[in-house]
Design a protein around this motif. Sequence first.
Motif, PDB file in Angstrom:
ATOM      1  N   PHE A   1      -9.508   1.899   2.150  1.00  0.00           N
ATOM      2  CA  PHE A   1      -9.487   2.683   3.379  1.00  0.00           C
ATOM      3  C   PHE A   1     -10.197   4.018   3.193  1.00  0.00           C
ATOM      4  CE2 PHE A   1      -6.527   0.562   6.290  1.00  0.00           C
ATOM      5  CZ  PHE A   1      -5.914  -0.353   5.457  1.00  0.00           C
ATOM      6  N   GLY A   2     -10.744   4.513   4.285  1.00  0.00           N
ATOM      7  CA  GLY A   2     -11.237   5.881   4.311  1.00  0.00           C
ATOM      8  C   GLY A   2     -10.072   6.841   4.459  1.00  0.00           C
ATOM      9  N   GLN A   3     -10.383   8.130   4.507  1.00  0.00           N
ATOM     10  CA  GLN A   3      -9.344   9.162   4.591  1.00  0.00           C
ATOM     11  C   GLN A   3      -8.764   9.288   5.988  1.00  0.00           C
ATOM     12  OE1 GLN A   3      -8.503   9.522   1.478  1.00  0.00           O
ATOM     13  NE2 GLN A   3      -8.616  11.741   1.412  1.00  0.00           N
ATOM     14  N   GLY A   4      -9.434   8.723   6.969  1.00  0.00           N
ATOM     15  CA  GLY A   4      -8.913   8.757   8.326  1.00  0.00           C
ATOM     16  C   GLY A   4      -9.466   9.891   9.175  1.00  0.00           C
TER      17      GLY A   4
ATOM     18  N   MET B   1      -4.327   8.169  14.400  1.00  0.00           N
ATOM     19  CA  MET B   1      -5.212   8.218  13.237  1.00  0.00           C
ATOM     20  C   MET B   1      -6.040   6.939  13.239  1.00  0.00           C
ATOM     21  SD  MET B   1      -5.030  10.875  11.218  1.00  0.00           S
ATOM     22  CE  MET B   1      -5.600  10.275   9.643  1.00  0.00           C
TER      23      MET B   1
ATOM     24  N   GLN C   1     -14.915   8.780   5.558  1.00  0.00           N
ATOM     25  CA  GLN C   1     -14.866   9.265   6.927  1.00  0.00           C
ATOM     26  C   GLN C   1     -14.968  10.782   6.856  1.00  0.00           C
ATOM     27  OE1 GLN C   1     -11.269   6.347   7.735  1.00  0.00           O
ATOM     28  NE2 GLN C   1     -11.927   7.258   9.659  1.00  0.00           N
TER      29      GLN C   1
ATOM     30  N   ARG D   1       3.299   4.543  13.151  1.00  0.00           N
ATOM     31  CA  ARG D   1       2.888   4.295  11.764  1.00  0.00           C
ATOM     32  C   ARG D   1       2.344   2.891  11.512  1.00  0.00           C
ATOM     33  NH1 ARG D   1       8.275   5.499   8.741  1.00  0.00           N
ATOM     34  NH2 ARG D   1       8.784   3.859  10.217  1.00  0.00           N
TER      35      ARG D   1
ATOM     36  N   GLN E   1      -3.691   3.894  13.656  1.00  0.00           N
ATOM     37  CA  GLN E   1      -2.318   4.138  13.235  1.00  0.00           C
ATOM     38  C   GLN E   1      -1.717   5.204  14.137  1.00  0.00           C
ATOM     39  OE1 GLN E   1      -1.543   5.879   9.288  1.00  0.00           O
ATOM     40  NE2 GLN E   1       0.078   4.353   8.996  1.00  0.00           N
TER      41      GLN E   1
ATOM     42  N   GLN F   1       0.777   5.185   1.205  1.00  0.00           N
ATOM     43  CA  GLN F   1       0.036   6.126   2.037  1.00  0.00           C
ATOM     44  C   GLN F   1       0.695   7.495   1.960  1.00  0.00           C
ATOM     45  OE1 GLN F   1      -0.234   5.190   6.242  1.00  0.00           O
ATOM     46  NE2 GLN F   1      -2.003   6.530   6.525  1.00  0.00           N
TER      47      GLN F   1
ATOM     48  N   MET G   1      -0.104   0.001  11.276  1.00  0.00           N
ATOM     49  CA  MET G   1      -1.557  -0.100  11.218  1.00  0.00           C
ATOM     50  C   MET G   1      -1.990  -1.267  12.102  1.00  0.00           C
ATOM     51  SD  MET G   1      -3.692   1.803   9.417  1.00  0.00           S
ATOM     52  CE  MET G   1      -2.923   2.242   7.870  1.00  0.00           C
TER      53      MET G   1
ATOM     54  N   LEU H   1       4.556   6.966   2.569  1.00  0.00           N
ATOM     55  CA  LEU H   1       4.838   5.812   3.419  1.00  0.00           C
ATOM     56  C   LEU H   1       4.358   4.573   2.666  1.00  0.00           C
ATOM     57  CD1 LEU H   1       5.659   4.657   6.261  1.00  0.00           C
ATOM     58  CD2 LEU H   1       3.239   4.940   6.883  1.00  0.00           C
TER      59      LEU H   1
ATOM     60  N   TYR I   1       0.848  -1.191   0.000  1.00  0.00           N
ATOM     61  CA  TYR I   1       0.000   0.000   0.000  1.00  0.00           C
ATOM     62  C   TYR I   1       0.883   1.241   0.000  1.00  0.00           C
ATOM     63  CZ  TYR I   1      -3.939  -2.986   1.364  1.00  0.00           C
ATOM     64  OH  TYR I   1      -4.921  -3.947   1.397  1.00  0.00           O
TER      65      TYR I   1
ATOM     66  N   PHE J   1      -8.652   4.626  10.880  1.00  0.00           N
ATOM     67  CA  PHE J   1      -9.114   4.382   9.518  1.00  0.00           C
ATOM     68  C   PHE J   1     -10.186   3.305   9.503  1.00  0.00           C
ATOM     69  CE2 PHE J   1      -6.143   6.865   7.087  1.00  0.00           C
ATOM     70  CZ  PHE J   1      -4.994   6.923   7.864  1.00  0.00           C
TER      71      PHE J   1
ATOM     72  N   GLN K   1      -3.338  11.004   4.148  1.00  0.00           N
ATOM     73  CA  GLN K   1      -4.318  10.217   3.386  1.00  0.00           C
ATOM     74  C   GLN K   1      -4.407   8.794   3.930  1.00  0.00           C
ATOM     75  OE1 GLN K   1      -6.063  11.632   0.744  1.00  0.00           O
ATOM     76  NE2 GLN K   1      -5.019  13.524   1.341  1.00  0.00           N
ATOM     77  N   GLY K   2      -5.453   8.079   3.486  1.00  0.00           N
ATOM     78  CA  GLY K   2      -5.545   6.672   3.796  1.00  0.00           C
ATOM     79  C   GLY K   2      -4.693   5.864   2.836  1.00  0.00           C
ATOM     80  N   PRO K   3      -4.290   4.671   3.215  1.00  0.00           N
ATOM     81  CA  PRO K   3      -3.479   3.830   2.327  1.00  0.00           C
ATOM     82  C   PRO K   3      -4.229   3.470   1.045  1.00  0.00           C
ATOM     83  CG  PRO K   3      -3.404   3.010   4.590  1.00  0.00           C
ATOM     84  CD  PRO K   3      -4.481   4.055   4.530  1.00  0.00           C
TER      85      PRO K   3
END
Lengths: 115, 115
Positions: free
Chosen positions: B105-108, B89, B6, B43, B39, A37, B45, A88, A35, B91, A41-43
């Motif tokens: 994934f959503g934007q968080g 964060m 999100q 970093r 997260q 990232q 997840m 990332l 992924y 997600f 932002q989201g991954p």
Amino acid sequence: DAGVTQSPTHLIKTRGQQVTLRCSPKSGHDTVSWYQQALGQGPQFIFQYYEEEERQRGNFPDRFSGHQFPNYSSELNVNALLLGDSALYLCASSYRDTFSGNTIYFGEGSWLTVV
Amino acid sequence: AQTVTQSQPEMSVQEAETVTLSCTYDTSESNYYLFWYKQPPSRQMILVIRQEAYKQQNATENRFSVNFQKAAKSFSLKISDSQLGDTAMYFCASPSIQGAQKLVFGQGTRLTINP
């Protein structure tokens, strides 16, 4: 039991260069996904490898390629780096299964900065 | 899911308070899972909780619970008795294709727990 390990942790590359990121999956896992990232932002899913073949691919150009080795570890290669590739990069491992979300484990990621 | 949304970019609460993070999704699948990942600054997840769509009972994991409204395609996360270590964060995510374990994934939501 080691989890998902990624290397390097951080790296800086120049625009136009090539980079290789590495991932070792969690013990017992045979599927690796990558992924990207971006900051804030989201991954975003890049691709997934299983049985040494690319099985699924997201909306990423051919500059992004990968490989899976017989021991299930994986590499992500990015050619002709652009400034926008700064992000990332997360590796996720799992056992090939259907809808078993609790088996998806993530590494801590590799921070790539392109200057 | 094809899309995960999100709508709360940031939230902030005092320690010990309860906070709810919102998530909506869109899918054409009849059977699917939904996840909340955390997260932290490290970093990595980390899976917080997951919900199976065919189960009517909302999932609960200690201080974390979900409010799953299948008809409304809503999947919110409630954190009770919030702790400083919950700062991270968050997600919302769902697999996009059955069996592929490709997560969307959503934007968080950036959650800050204040002392």
